[in-house]
Structure formats: structure tokens, C-alpha cells
Scaffold this motif. Structure first.
Motif, PDB file in Angstrom:
ATOM      1  N   LEU A  36       0.823  -1.212   0.000  1.00  0.00           N
ATOM      2  CA  LEU A  36       0.000   0.000   0.000  1.00  0.00           C
ATOM      3  C   LEU A  36       0.858   1.264   0.000  1.00  0.00           C
ATOM      4  N   SER A  37       1.963   1.236   0.722  1.00  0.00           N
ATOM      5  CA  SER A  37       2.872   2.379   0.738  1.00  0.00           C
ATOM      6  C   SER A  37       3.392   2.680  -0.663  1.00  0.00           C
ATOM      7  N   LEU A  38       3.780   1.632  -1.388  1.00  0.00           N
ATOM      8  CA  LEU A  38       4.293   1.810  -2.745  1.00  0.00           C
ATOM      9  C   LEU A  38       3.198   2.278  -3.702  1.00  0.00           C
ATOM     10  N   ARG A  39       2.022   1.721  -3.579  1.00  0.00           N
ATOM     11  CA  ARG A  39       0.918   2.077  -4.494  1.00  0.00           C
ATOM     12  C   ARG A  39       0.381   3.477  -4.232  1.00  0.00           C
ATOM     13  N   LEU A  40       0.282   3.858  -2.959  1.00  0.00           N
ATOM     14  CA  LEU A  40      -0.293   5.157  -2.601  1.00  0.00           C
ATOM     15  C   LEU A  40       0.746   6.267  -2.557  1.00  0.00           C
ATOM     16  N   GLY A  41       2.014   5.913  -2.657  1.00  0.00           N
ATOM     17  CA  GLY A  41       3.065   6.931  -2.593  1.00  0.00           C
ATOM     18  C   GLY A  41       3.195   7.557  -1.219  1.00  0.00           C
ATOM     19  N   ARG A  42       2.916   6.783  -0.174  1.00  0.00           N
ATOM     20  CA  ARG A  42       2.993   7.288   1.191  1.00  0.00           C
ATOM     21  C   ARG A  42       4.248   6.759   1.872  1.00  0.00           C
ATOM     22  N   PRO A  43       4.899   7.573   2.714  1.00  0.00           N
ATOM     23  CA  PRO A  43       6.045   7.069   3.479  1.00  0.00           C
ATOM     24  C   PRO A  43       5.625   5.912   4.377  1.00  0.00           C
ATOM     25  N   LEU A  44       6.550   5.006   4.604  1.00  0.00           N
ATOM     26  CA  LEU A  44       6.303   3.851   5.466  1.00  0.00           C
ATOM     27  C   LEU A  44       7.070   4.042   6.768  1.00  0.00           C
ATOM     28  N   PHE A  45       6.349   4.064   7.884  1.00  0.00           N
ATOM     29  CA  PHE A  45       6.956   4.245   9.202  1.00  0.00           C
ATOM     30  C   PHE A  45       7.025   2.891   9.881  1.00  0.00           C
ATOM     31  N   LEU A  46       8.245   2.413  10.123  1.00  0.00           N
ATOM     32  CA  LEU A  46       8.450   1.106  10.743  1.00  0.00           C
ATOM     33  C   LEU A  46       8.999   1.292  12.151  1.00  0.00           C
ATOM     34  N   GLU A  47       8.307   0.725  13.112  1.00  0.00           N
ATOM     35  CA  GLU A  47       8.724   0.846  14.499  1.00  0.00           C
ATOM     36  C   GLU A  47       8.936  -0.561  15.065  1.00  0.00           C
ATOM     37  N   GLY A  48       9.896  -0.694  15.971  1.00  0.00           N
ATOM     38  CA  GLY A  48      10.151  -1.988  16.575  1.00  0.00           C
ATOM     39  C   GLY A  48      11.497  -2.000  17.270  1.00  0.00           C
ATOM     40  N   GLU A  49      11.784  -3.096  17.946  1.00  0.00           N
ATOM     41  CA  GLU A  49      13.046  -3.230  18.650  1.00  0.00           C
ATOM     42  C   GLU A  49      14.209  -3.236  17.667  1.00  0.00           C
ATOM     43  N   ALA A  50      15.378  -2.847  18.156  1.00  0.00           N
ATOM     44  CA  ALA A  50      16.573  -2.881  17.314  1.00  0.00           C
ATOM     45  C   ALA A  50      16.882  -4.317  16.906  1.00  0.00           C
ATOM     46  N   GLY A  51      17.284  -4.492  15.640  1.00  0.00           N
ATOM     47  CA  GLY A  51      17.714  -5.804  15.175  1.00  0.00           C
ATOM     48  C   GLY A  51      16.626  -6.701  14.628  1.00  0.00           C
ATOM     49  N   ASP A 192       2.591  12.869  16.523  1.00  0.00           N
ATOM     50  CA  ASP A 192       1.492  12.406  15.678  1.00  0.00           C
ATOM     51  C   ASP A 192       1.498  13.060  14.301  1.00  0.00           C
ATOM     52  N   ALA A 193       1.934  14.317  14.220  1.00  0.00           N
ATOM     53  CA  ALA A 193       1.931  15.016  12.936  1.00  0.00           C
ATOM     54  C   ALA A 193       2.798  14.307  11.909  1.00  0.00           C
ATOM     55  N   LEU A 194       3.897  13.733  12.360  1.00  0.00           N
ATOM     56  CA  LEU A 194       4.762  12.986  11.451  1.00  0.00           C
ATOM     57  C   LEU A 194       4.143  11.634  11.106  1.00  0.00           C
ATOM     58  N   LYS A 195       3.617  10.963  12.102  1.00  0.00           N
ATOM     59  CA  LYS A 195       3.033   9.643  11.859  1.00  0.00           C
ATOM     60  C   LYS A 195       1.825   9.720  10.924  1.00  0.00           C
ATOM     61  N   ARG A 196       1.056  10.800  11.013  1.00  0.00           N
ATOM     62  CA  ARG A 196      -0.128  10.928  10.164  1.00  0.00           C
ATOM     63  C   ARG A 196       0.219  10.966   8.681  1.00  0.00           C
ATOM     64  N   ARG A 197       1.420  11.366   8.358  1.00  0.00           N
ATOM     65  CA  ARG A 197       1.846  11.438   6.961  1.00  0.00           C
ATOM     66  C   ARG A 197       2.341  10.106   6.428  1.00  0.00           C
ATOM     67  N   CYS A 198       2.333   9.083   7.289  1.00  0.00           N
ATOM     68  CA  CYS A 198       2.910   7.785   6.934  1.00  0.00           C
ATOM     69  C   CYS A 198       1.894   6.662   7.111  1.00  0.00           C
ATOM     70  N   LEU A 199       2.209   5.523   6.503  1.00  0.00           N
ATOM     71  CA  LEU A 199       1.561   4.272   6.855  1.00  0.00           C
ATOM     72  C   LEU A 199       2.430   3.616   7.920  1.00  0.00           C
ATOM     73  N   TYR A 200       1.808   3.036   8.919  1.00  0.00           N
ATOM     74  CA  TYR A 200       2.534   2.559  10.101  1.00  0.00           C
ATOM     75  C   TYR A 200       2.537   1.036  10.163  1.00  0.00           C
ATOM     76  N   HIS A 201       3.668   0.488  10.633  1.00  0.00           N
ATOM     77  CA  HIS A 201       3.717  -0.954  10.898  1.00  0.00           C
ATOM     78  C   HIS A 201       4.701  -1.223  12.023  1.00  0.00           C
ATOM     79  N   TRP A 202       4.284  -2.063  12.954  1.00  0.00           N
ATOM     80  CA  TRP A 202       5.171  -2.500  14.031  1.00  0.00           C
ATOM     81  C   TRP A 202       5.866  -3.786  13.581  1.00  0.00           C
ATOM     82  N   VAL A 203       7.191  -3.768  13.570  1.00  0.00           N
ATOM     83  CA  VAL A 203       7.962  -4.947  13.182  1.00  0.00           C
ATOM     84  C   VAL A 203       8.391  -5.660  14.460  1.00  0.00           C
ATOM     85  N   GLY A 204       7.748  -6.785  14.731  1.00  0.00           N
ATOM     86  CA  GLY A 204       8.045  -7.525  15.949  1.00  0.00           C
ATOM     87  C   GLY A 204       9.039  -8.649  15.708  1.00  0.00           C
TER      88      GLY A 204
END
Length: 310
Positions: A36-51, A192-204
Motif C-alpha cells: 500500500l505504501s508503494l501504491r499510494l506513494g505514502r512514506p512507510l513508518f516502521l517501528e520496533g526493537e533494534a535488530g 502524531d503530525a509525522l506519523k499521520r503522513r505515513c503508513l505505520y507498521h510495528w515490526v516484531g
């Protein structure tokens, strides 16, 4: 949905296959948000532990799509001069002196000449705005949580309009938006202002089956029994009360280290001796080494036997 951009995956399954072609074994939820990030042209915000593989996603995208990877590594004190642009002051001073020596005294003209793109040093964010015959680059903004909130606010214009405003020149806008991947280890909350501009995913952390597949793909020299035991051991280790649990990167490092030591299965003494590959804090190592490592190995093998017998 609009027609897919040439070169980009046209479905979630194609996205999974794209990642797998570079030995990145993602789950379907990650492939979906990436698609969806690639198709919609939206930044992808990835959050999760290091590594856990957040940064690797941007690298895999760039290599698989044949795009240039532009990486901005964030840190405390990161400013516009390092991240966006700065002027080549020595070259500007030289140009001014040469103009004056040649008899040029029109200050407005000299100023116009020296504050042109010729003297502009482009840093990662401005480089990502440049056109390329291979298509827009992959812009990796890595560990945004390490940067100051002031820099985080500066990113809002870039992520909204994909343009940079330079007072002496004006706005420089990307002809095509770059593919943007932002990562955070969550050492602080992002606004939140930054996150709203992105699609979000938690990488567990991956489950045992996926981590086993990752080790087989990335460390194929590791014996099969060793692979099964070390993955099960790491999975159990993450349930302990540790300051920092090992990520997938540490699992792969450990598999490579034990393979170099010609291990075919986990040995208590060898595990204790190599814990520094898995754990990066002495308190964690002291908590696990010795008798605790022996207990975890025994529990790991008992669990594997139960799985084998059904």
C-alpha cells in the motif's frame, strides 16, 4: 486503485515474492502495508526493537527494484546542514575574489552567481529530490527517534510535499516522490503530525517457524540440528527478563559464530562463551551464563522432542 507504477509489485503476493527474492522473509501484514505504501506513494513508518530487520526492508527494496538507496542516519543534534544542504563557502569566497579581481563590482550579480546550485552541497534529503533514469530513489530515514524534535518538525514539509525550501533559491520539488522508509527503535515517542503522513507498521520478533526459515536462508552453512536448537533457544531467551532481548540480526550472528566453531548442537560451555554475540549488556550475560544457560538448553531440547513426537 490506480494502475501500478512499472517496476513496482502489483499485488501483495508480488510484494512477498519481491522481498523473498532478496532472502527477506516477511509476514503478510508487513507485505500488505509495504504494498500500500508503494501504491499510494505514502512514506512507510516502521517501528520496533533494534535488530528485527526494519532497516533491511529499505535495503531490500532498493536492490530488488533497482533503485538508488539514500540513507540518512539520525542522531541527536542532526541539523539542516547535515541532512538537507549547505553552501560550499570556500568555493563561494574564491568565486567572489576572482570576480572582484576581474573587475566585477555588481554585488547583486555576484550574489546571484554564488548562491546558485553550482555551489550547493546536497545532503541526503535534497539528493532524494533529484530525478533519476532508474526511477525515484529509496530514501531511508533511519532511527528517527534519535533525532531532536525540531528536526522531526522540519521533516513535515518534505513528507507532505516532497520539496525543500532554500531561502536563496526557492523551493526545490521532487519531480517524482522518493520511496520513503522511516525507522524508529521507539526510544522516544514520535509526534502524531509525522506519523499521520505515513503508513505505520510495528515490526516484531518473528515466530519460531519464520525465524527458522530466516536462519536457513541467511546462514545456510549452519547444521540443521544446530539451527533448530539455536532458534528455539533464542525464542526462549526472549521470554526472560532481559534489558535487551536479541533481535534477528543477533540470531544470524550467533548462527554464523557457532558454525565457525564447528558446533553441530548447543553446548552449555560454548553457549556461555558466545553469549556476547547474542546479548549486549553484561547484566544480561551474567543472568544467563552458566547454570541458567544449561537449564535453557535442556528446556529447549525437551520442547523440540515434544514437537517431534507430536
Amino acid at each position: 486503485m490506480s494502475a501500478p507504477t512499472p517496476g513496482l509489485p502489483a499485488s501483495i503476493d508480488e510484494t512477498l515474492a519481491l522481498l523473498k527474492s532478496a532472502s527477506y522473509l516477511a509476514d503478510r501484514s508487513l507485505a500488505t502495508v509495504l504494498f500500500l505504501s508503494l501504491r499510494l506513494g505514502r512514506p512507510l513508518f516502521l517501528e520496533g526493537e533494534a535488530g528485527v530487520g526494519k532497516t533491511e526492508i529499505a535495503k531490500v527494496l532498493a536492490s530488488s527494484l533497482g533503485r538508488k538507496l539514500i540513507r540518512l542516519q539520525c542522531y541527536e543534534g542532526l541539523d539542516v546542514a547535515t541532512a538537507v544542504y549547505e553552501w560550499n563557502y570556500p568555493a563561494q569566497m574564491m568565486a567572489i575574489r576572482l570576480s572582484e579581481a576581474a573587475g566585477e563590482h555588481d554585488k547583486d550579480r555576484i550574489e546571484h552567481d554564488v548562491f546558485s546550485e553550482r555551489y550547493l552541497i546536497k545532503r541526503p534529503l535534497l539528493q532524494a529530490m533529484e530525478p533519476s533514469v532508474d526511477g525515484p530513489p529509496v530514501l531511508l530515514i533511519d532511527e528517527i527517534d534519535r533525532a531532536d524534535e525540531a528536526f522531526e518538525a522540519y521533516l513535515l514539509e518534505i513528507l507532505s510535499d516532497f520539496q525543500v525550501t532554500i531561502p536563496e533559491i526557492g523551493a526545490i520539488k521532487a519531480p517524482e516522490p522518493p520511496i520513503v522508509v522511516i525507522t524508529s527503535n521507539r526510544t522516544r515517542e514520535i509526534h502524531d503530525a509525522l506519523k499521520r503522513r505515513c503508513l505505520y507498521h510495528w515490526v516484531g520478533y518473528p515466530d519460531a517457524d519464520r525465524e527458522m526459515a530466516i536462519v536457513r536462508a541467511k546462514a545456510p552453512r549452519a547444521p540443521e540440528r544446530l539451527t533448530g536448537e539455536l532458534v528455539a533457544f533464542v525464542q526462549r531467551l526472549r521470554k526472560q527478563d532481559l534489558f535487551k532481548s536479541p533481535g534477528v540480526a543477533e540470531t544470524l550472528d550467533w548462527a554464523a559464530a557457532l558454525t565457525e566453531l564447528d558446533a553441530v548442537a548447543l553446548d552449555p560451555a560454548q553457549v556461555s562463551d558466545t553469549l556476547g554475540v547474542l546479548l549486549k549488556y553484561q547484566d544480561d550475560i551474567a543472568k544467563i551464563e552458566g547454570a541458567k544457560a544449561q537449564t535453557l538448553i535442556e528446556e529447549t531440547r525437551a520442547e523440540l522432542r515434544r514437537l517431534e513426537t507430536g
